[in-house]
Enzyme design. Structure first.
Site, PDB file in Angstrom:
ATOM      1  N   PHE A 191      -0.445   3.684  -6.976  1.00 41.35           N
ATOM      2  CA  PHE A 191       0.322   3.047  -5.903  1.00 41.35           C
ATOM      3  C   PHE A 191       0.263   3.907  -4.635  1.00 41.35           C
ATOM      4  CE2 PHE A 191       1.990   1.669 -10.018  1.00 41.35           C
ATOM      5  CZ  PHE A 191       1.596   0.341  -9.962  1.00 41.35           C
ATOM      6  N   GLY A 192       0.873   3.416  -3.556  1.00 44.47           N
ATOM      7  CA  GLY A 192       0.653   4.000  -2.235  1.00 44.47           C
ATOM      8  C   GLY A 192       0.799   5.510  -2.179  1.00 44.47           C
ATOM      9  N   SER A 193      -0.109   6.188  -1.524  1.00 44.97           N
ATOM     10  CA  SER A 193      -0.116   7.638  -1.511  1.00 44.97           C
ATOM     11  C   SER A 193      -1.030   8.169  -0.403  1.00 44.97           C
ATOM     12  CB  SER A 193      -0.547   8.185  -2.875  1.00 44.97           C
ATOM     13  OG  SER A 193      -1.262   7.226  -3.617  1.00 44.97           O
ATOM     14  N   ARG A 194      -1.393   9.453  -0.525  1.00 45.80           N
ATOM     15  CA  ARG A 194      -2.167  10.113   0.523  1.00 45.80           C
ATOM     16  C   ARG A 194      -3.151  11.088  -0.106  1.00 45.80           C
ATOM     17  NH1 ARG A 194       0.587  13.578   5.455  1.00 45.80           N
ATOM     18  NH2 ARG A 194      -1.023  15.149   5.699  1.00 45.80           N
TER      19      ARG A 194
END
Length: 219
Positions: free
Chosen positions: A180-183
């Site tokens: 899921f959303g991350s960097r």
């Protein structure tokens, strides 16, 4: 046929269990079925793992993730590379492919996991304060440090290769995933590379060239 990561299976199980719970609580099969169908469809979309064709240029440094370039920063990386570096930060939304790939050819080594906070991944402080893995790739022409950083939604960052010993990788090889959303941050020795991207650019793991290795002087 689109490849789906097997890691999706337990998440589908959770969606099905929640759907059953919704059906019992609200006494509606249609709503429960709709939740399960939509939830499963999204999970299959999220855990997609498309094939990529990497450039054959040995001086090319590739993006390690799909997403948008947040920043390109010159800084001193003191722990692993111990040199002035260019840090390329890439933000992944929940709609991006989350499979990570090696930016360069070399030997990939897992160098550490750090538990941490769940700050929004687009915040600069998340680079060090959030939960993250760090991976060092030693190439013949340069080195590369990768940080897989969890965000507010991301629950886990995963390195798939052997964590005990260095593993040979080619540029563009799959090395892990962020769920899921991350960097993802890429650190490159400033003296070795010319960065080719800028904030706002869209990049694709294993395909987009984010930097080029500088030619060596024969002197």
């Amino acid at each position: 046929m689109l490849r789906i990561r097997r890691e999706v299976v337990p998440f589908i199980g959770i969606v099905v269990a929640l759907g059953i719970g919704i059906g019992f609580l609200l006494n509606t099969i249609m709503l429960a079925m709709g939740f399960v169908i939509l939830g499963t469809a999204y999970l299959l979309f999220f855990f997609r793992d498309p094939n990529r064709t990497s450039p054959e240029d040995p001086t090319a440094i590739l993006s390690g993730a799909d997403g948008r370039v947040l920043s390109v920063t010159r800084l001193m990386e003191k722990k692993y590379l111990n040199t002035q570096c260019m840090q390329i930060s890439i933000f992944l939304s929940i709609f991006d492919v989350h499979v990570n790939r090696a930016p360069i050819t070399g030997h990939s080594k897992f160098v550490g996991f750090s538990p941490g906070k769940k700050l929004a991944a687009f915040r600069e402080k998340s680079s060090e304060l959030n939960q993250h893995n760090k991976i060092l790739i030693e190439g013949t022409q340069t080195r590369c440090l990768i940080a897989q950083i969890a965000g507010v939604i991301a629950r886990r960052v995963v390195y798939w290769l052997d964590q005990e010993t260095p593993v040979p990788v080619s540029a563009g090889d799959r090395i892990g995933m962020m769920k899921f959303g991350s960097r993802l941050d890429i650190y490159l020795p400033d003296s070795d590379v010319n960065v080719l991207v800028q904030p706002g650019d869209r990049v694709r793991a294993g395909e987009t060239i984010v930097a080029q290795i500088k030619p060596r002087s024969n002197c």
